[in-house]
Design a protein around this motif. Structure first.
Motif, PDB file in Angstrom:
ATOM      1  N   HIS A   3       0.843  -1.203   0.000  1.00 41.34           N
ATOM      2  CA  HIS A   3       0.000   0.000   0.000  1.00 41.34           C
ATOM      3  C   HIS A   3       0.879   1.255   0.000  1.00 41.34           C
ATOM      4  N   TYR A   4       0.560   2.198  -0.865  1.00 39.78           N
ATOM      5  CA  TYR A   4       1.237   3.497  -0.908  1.00 39.78           C
ATOM      6  C   TYR A   4       0.177   4.573  -0.698  1.00 39.78           C
ATOM      7  N   PRO A   5       0.378   5.491   0.264  1.00 35.40           N
ATOM      8  CA  PRO A   5      -0.619   6.538   0.508  1.00 35.40           C
ATOM      9  C   PRO A   5      -0.698   7.534  -0.654  1.00 35.40           C
ATOM     10  N   LEU A   6      -1.903   7.987  -0.924  1.00 39.88           N
ATOM     11  CA  LEU A   6      -2.137   9.015  -1.936  1.00 39.88           C
ATOM     12  C   LEU A   6      -1.904  10.377  -1.283  1.00 39.88           C
ATOM     13  N   GLY A  36       0.118  12.114  -6.193  1.00 42.50           N
ATOM     14  CA  GLY A  36       0.582  10.778  -6.548  1.00 42.50           C
ATOM     15  C   GLY A  36       0.664   9.890  -5.327  1.00 42.50           C
ATOM     16  N   TYR A  37       1.123   8.684  -5.553  1.00 43.55           N
ATOM     17  CA  TYR A  37       1.298   7.709  -4.477  1.00 43.55           C
ATOM     18  C   TYR A  37       2.702   7.874  -3.907  1.00 43.55           C
ATOM     19  N   LEU A  38       2.797   8.074  -2.603  1.00 46.11           N
ATOM     20  CA  LEU A  38       4.074   8.349  -1.954  1.00 46.11           C
ATOM     21  C   LEU A  38       4.935   7.090  -1.898  1.00 46.11           C
ATOM     22  N   LYS A  39       6.012   7.089  -2.671  1.00 49.91           N
ATOM     23  CA  LYS A  39       6.952   5.966  -2.691  1.00 49.91           C
ATOM     24  C   LYS A  39       7.968   6.106  -1.569  1.00 49.91           C
ATOM     25  N   GLU A  40       8.504   7.325  -1.410  1.00 51.17           N
ATOM     26  CA  GLU A  40       9.461   7.559  -0.331  1.00 51.17           C
ATOM     27  C   GLU A  40       9.504   9.029   0.049  1.00 51.17           C
ATOM     28  N   SER A  41       9.777   9.248   1.306  1.00 57.63           N
ATOM     29  CA  SER A  41       9.960  10.585   1.843  1.00 57.63           C
ATOM     30  C   SER A  41      11.212  10.525   2.707  1.00 57.63           C
ATOM     31  N   LYS A  42      12.328  10.926   2.116  1.00 58.50           N
ATOM     32  CA  LYS A  42      13.617  10.831   2.792  1.00 58.50           C
ATOM     33  C   LYS A  42      14.202  12.215   3.027  1.00 58.50           C
ATOM     34  N   MET A  49       4.581   8.438  -7.220  1.00 55.61           N
ATOM     35  CA  MET A  49       4.324   7.641  -8.424  1.00 55.61           C
ATOM     36  C   MET A  49       2.959   8.013  -8.971  1.00 55.61           C
ATOM     37  N   GLN A  50       2.842   8.085 -10.290  1.00 54.55           N
ATOM     38  CA  GLN A  50       1.600   8.489 -10.932  1.00 54.55           C
ATOM     39  C   GLN A  50       0.551   7.384 -10.931  1.00 54.55           C
ATOM     40  N   SER A  51       0.938   6.176 -11.322  1.00 57.24           N
ATOM     41  CA  SER A  51      -0.017   5.072 -11.447  1.00 57.24           C
ATOM     42  C   SER A  51       0.581   3.805 -10.848  1.00 57.24           C
ATOM     43  N   ILE A  52      -0.299   2.981 -10.260  1.00 62.12           N
ATOM     44  CA  ILE A  52       0.122   1.723  -9.653  1.00 62.12           C
ATOM     45  C   ILE A  52      -0.705   0.596 -10.250  1.00 62.12           C
ATOM     46  N   GLY A  53      -0.014  -0.429 -10.767  1.00 62.98           N
ATOM     47  CA  GLY A  53      -0.679  -1.631 -11.256  1.00 62.98           C
ATOM     48  C   GLY A  53      -0.503  -2.747 -10.235  1.00 62.98           C
ATOM     49  N   GLU A  54      -0.865  -3.955 -10.614  1.00 62.22           N
ATOM     50  CA  GLU A  54      -0.738  -5.084  -9.694  1.00 62.22           C
ATOM     51  C   GLU A  54       0.718  -5.424  -9.406  1.00 62.22           C
ATOM     52  N   THR A  55       1.593  -5.287 -10.409  1.00 65.99           N
ATOM     53  CA  THR A  55       2.993  -5.644 -10.208  1.00 65.99           C
ATOM     54  C   THR A  55       3.978  -4.571 -10.667  1.00 65.99           C
TER      55      THR A  55
END
Length: 75
Positions: A3-6, A36-42, A49-55
């Motif tokens: 899960h990535y937060p929006l 977008g979907y938060l991948k990392e906050s460093k 990330m703009q779009s997330i698929g299953e893999t």
């Protein structure tokens, strides 16, 4: 996929002008908002990330941390 937060990231973007012009023309940085979907906050950057698929994912944006004004979690 995990899960990535929006989120909405409010940040300051750079500006450029590659055309010939009078040197008196004023340049200004601009405020921007990206969602977008938060991948990392460093320490040095925030990546969304703009779009997330299953893999797989599509479209990433890395924003320098010094340019980030606010990160707001969306529902």
């Amino acid at each position: 996929m995990r899960h990535y937060p929006l989120v909405e990231v409010e940040w300051i973007d750079s500006a450029s002008n590659g055309e010939w012009h009078n040197p008196d023309v004023e340049m200004r940085v601009v405020g921007a908002r990206s969602v977008g979907y938060l991948k990392e906050s460093k320490r040095h950057q925030v990546v969304i990330m703009q779009s997330i698929g299953e893999t797989q994912i599509q479209g990433m944006l890395a924003i320098p941390r010094t340019c980030v004004k606010k990160i707001r979690k969306l529902k």
